[in-house]
Design a protein around this motif. Structure first.
Motif, PDB file in Angstrom:
ATOM      1  N   VAL A  13       1.750  -4.088  -2.771  1.00 53.32           N
ATOM      2  CA  VAL A  13       0.991  -5.132  -3.451  1.00 53.32           C
ATOM      3  C   VAL A  13       0.887  -6.340  -2.537  1.00 53.32           C
ATOM      4  N   VAL A  14      -0.142  -7.152  -2.757  1.00 59.00           N
ATOM      5  CA  VAL A  14      -0.460  -8.227  -1.829  1.00 59.00           C
ATOM      6  C   VAL A  14       0.706  -9.194  -1.640  1.00 59.00           C
ATOM      7  N   GLY A  15       1.385  -9.568  -2.710  1.00 60.21           N
ATOM      8  CA  GLY A  15       2.496 -10.504  -2.587  1.00 60.21           C
ATOM      9  C   GLY A  15       3.634  -9.946  -1.769  1.00 60.21           C
ATOM     10  N   ARG A  16       3.889  -8.669  -1.937  1.00 58.95           N
ATOM     11  CA  ARG A  16       4.952  -8.015  -1.166  1.00 58.95           C
ATOM     12  C   ARG A  16       4.565  -7.946   0.312  1.00 58.95           C
ATOM     13  N   ARG A  17       3.307  -7.655   0.591  1.00 59.78           N
ATOM     14  CA  ARG A  17       2.857  -7.609   1.996  1.00 59.78           C
ATOM     15  C   ARG A  17       3.069  -8.952   2.674  1.00 59.78           C
ATOM     16  N   HIS A  18       2.718 -10.021   1.984  1.00 52.27           N
ATOM     17  CA  HIS A  18       2.861 -11.342   2.590  1.00 52.27           C
ATOM     18  C   HIS A  18       4.329 -11.710   2.790  1.00 52.27           C
ATOM     19  N   PHE A  19       5.169 -11.322   1.834  1.00 48.83           N
ATOM     20  CA  PHE A  19       6.595 -11.597   1.995  1.00 48.83           C
ATOM     21  C   PHE A  19       7.153 -10.819   3.179  1.00 48.83           C
ATOM     22  N   ASP A  20       6.780  -9.560   3.301  1.00 45.14           N
ATOM     23  CA  ASP A  20       7.227  -8.760   4.446  1.00 45.14           C
ATOM     24  C   ASP A  20       6.775  -9.385   5.757  1.00 45.14           C
TER      25      ASP A  20
END
Length: 368
Positions: A194-201
């Motif tokens: 999900v987009v939020g997880r991608r940005h956190f990674d």
């Protein structure tokens, strides 16, 4: 090819086979191990006859020693993963190494040299979590990431820091990775998260890249915000601050004054605006003392999953990145690599490669 290129691969294979330099000297017929040492450090070139011996005696293909589009004995990876076995992870790492090695080899040929200097953060294992958060806030200000830092983070990493960011197809369990080469830094992100997880990674791996020498990360770490590893904890605090600076969160109002029953909707809406996960936002507010721990615990993660929306609504970014595709496109256009070879390196058909150029807004050297 440089002498060090083949020497590094001989050393990698020797270490993999658990052979000493003396063992290798006897295999090649050298008088002493100093000759092997000189080959491995690039001080002495390997002759054609010696390369044939290496292929025959070490049981490796000629491509292993000469193919520039392989990553052997050079790249150091740090993976964020959950329940992925070492064998599967190693196999995927070898495949990812091909994309990285291709870019590393081709980019200088088409005028995209790696930066002369690497950026670094003054953090170490003894740093406080507050230090990591402060570093994240400073990063946002210095690089002018704006009101939604996540939206420009990858662009800043690639265009201003020279870090290659690749969105890739990875199997379930792999979130992403940081990769350190002598002349190149790379971050891999599983584009199906999900987009939020991608940005956190992405922000998490950025910390590893910027502190690699001071606190090298483990080869593989559990992709959890509750990791007990100190370096991972610092990376999580840095990532939260980069994506959710205190001043931006305060623009949403007084979080402590919101009734618990209204918190889920407020968290989900703010997380959507900032392109982060509502769960990460919740705990960032706790860390900043904008939200009491009891109030945060009263909001179950289930109501924050996918920021309260259907996961099917998520948009998957295209493979790799625009800078990566620009380099591949220039290489094909200049005849440095064939279209078929480029397609093979990216695990695509020629037609799919052509379509990917268009998707990234890169002039396509192929006729579709």
């Amino acid at each position: 090819m440089s002498a060090s290129f083949i020497g590094q691969r001989i050393k990698a294979l020797r270490e993999e086979r658990k052979l000493s330099q003396d063992d290798l000297a006897r295999l090649f017929g050298f008088k002493d191990r100093q000759t092997v040492s000189a080959i491995e450090t690039g001080e002495r070139r390997v002759t054609a006859e010696e390369l044939v011996i290496a292929v025959e005696k070490l049981g490796a293909s000629l491509d292993y020693f000469t193919d520039p589009f392989l990553l052997v004995g050079e790249g150091r990876f740090s993976w964020r993963q959950t329940n992925v076995g070492l064998q599967r992870l190693s196999a995927y790492e070898r495949n990812a190494g091909r994309w990285i090695a291709a870019f590393r080899s081709i980019a200088p040929q088409v005028g995209r040299e790696a930066p002369l200097l690497r950026s670094a953060l003054g953090l170490h294992k003894g740093s406080r979590f507050e230090d990591a958060m402060e570093a994240g806030e400073r990063f946002v200000a210095e690089f002018k990431l704006g009101d939604v830092p996540a939206a420009r983070l990858a662009e800043v990493m690639e265009r201003e820091l020279g870090i290659l960011v690749l969105h890739v197809d990875a199997f379930d369990g792999i979130s992403g990775a940081a990769c350190r080469l002598p002349e190149l830094d790379v971050v891999l992100i599983n584009r199906h998260e999900v987009v939020g997880r991608r940005h956190f990674d992405l922000a998490h791996e950025l910390l590893h890249i910027l502190t690699w020498d001071a606190m090298p990360p483990e080869h593989s770490e559990d992709a959890s915000e509750t990791s007990k590893n100190r370096v991972e904890q610092l990376a999580n605090n840095f990532a939260s601050a980069v994506l959710m600076p205190a001043a931006i969160l305060d623009r949403f109002g007084d979080w402590s004054a919101i009734a618990v029953r209204e918190l889920p909707a407020k968290l989900n809406a703010a997380a959507d605006t900032l392109l982060v996960t509502a769960s990460a936002l919740k705990w960032r507010l706790v860390a900043l003392d904008r939200l009491k721990p009891a109030a945060a615990r009263a909001v179950p993660d289930a109501v924050l999953r996918n920021n309260g929306r259907d996961a099917a609504q998520a948009v998957t970014p295209p493979l790799f990145s625009k800078p990566f595709m620009e380099v591949i496109g220039l290489a094909v256009d200049q005849g440095r690599v064939s279209a078929r070879r480029a397609a093979g390196l990216t695990d695509l058909t020629v037609d799919e490669l052509g379509e990917l150029f268009v998707t990234h807004g890169v002039p396509s050297p192929l006729e579709l």
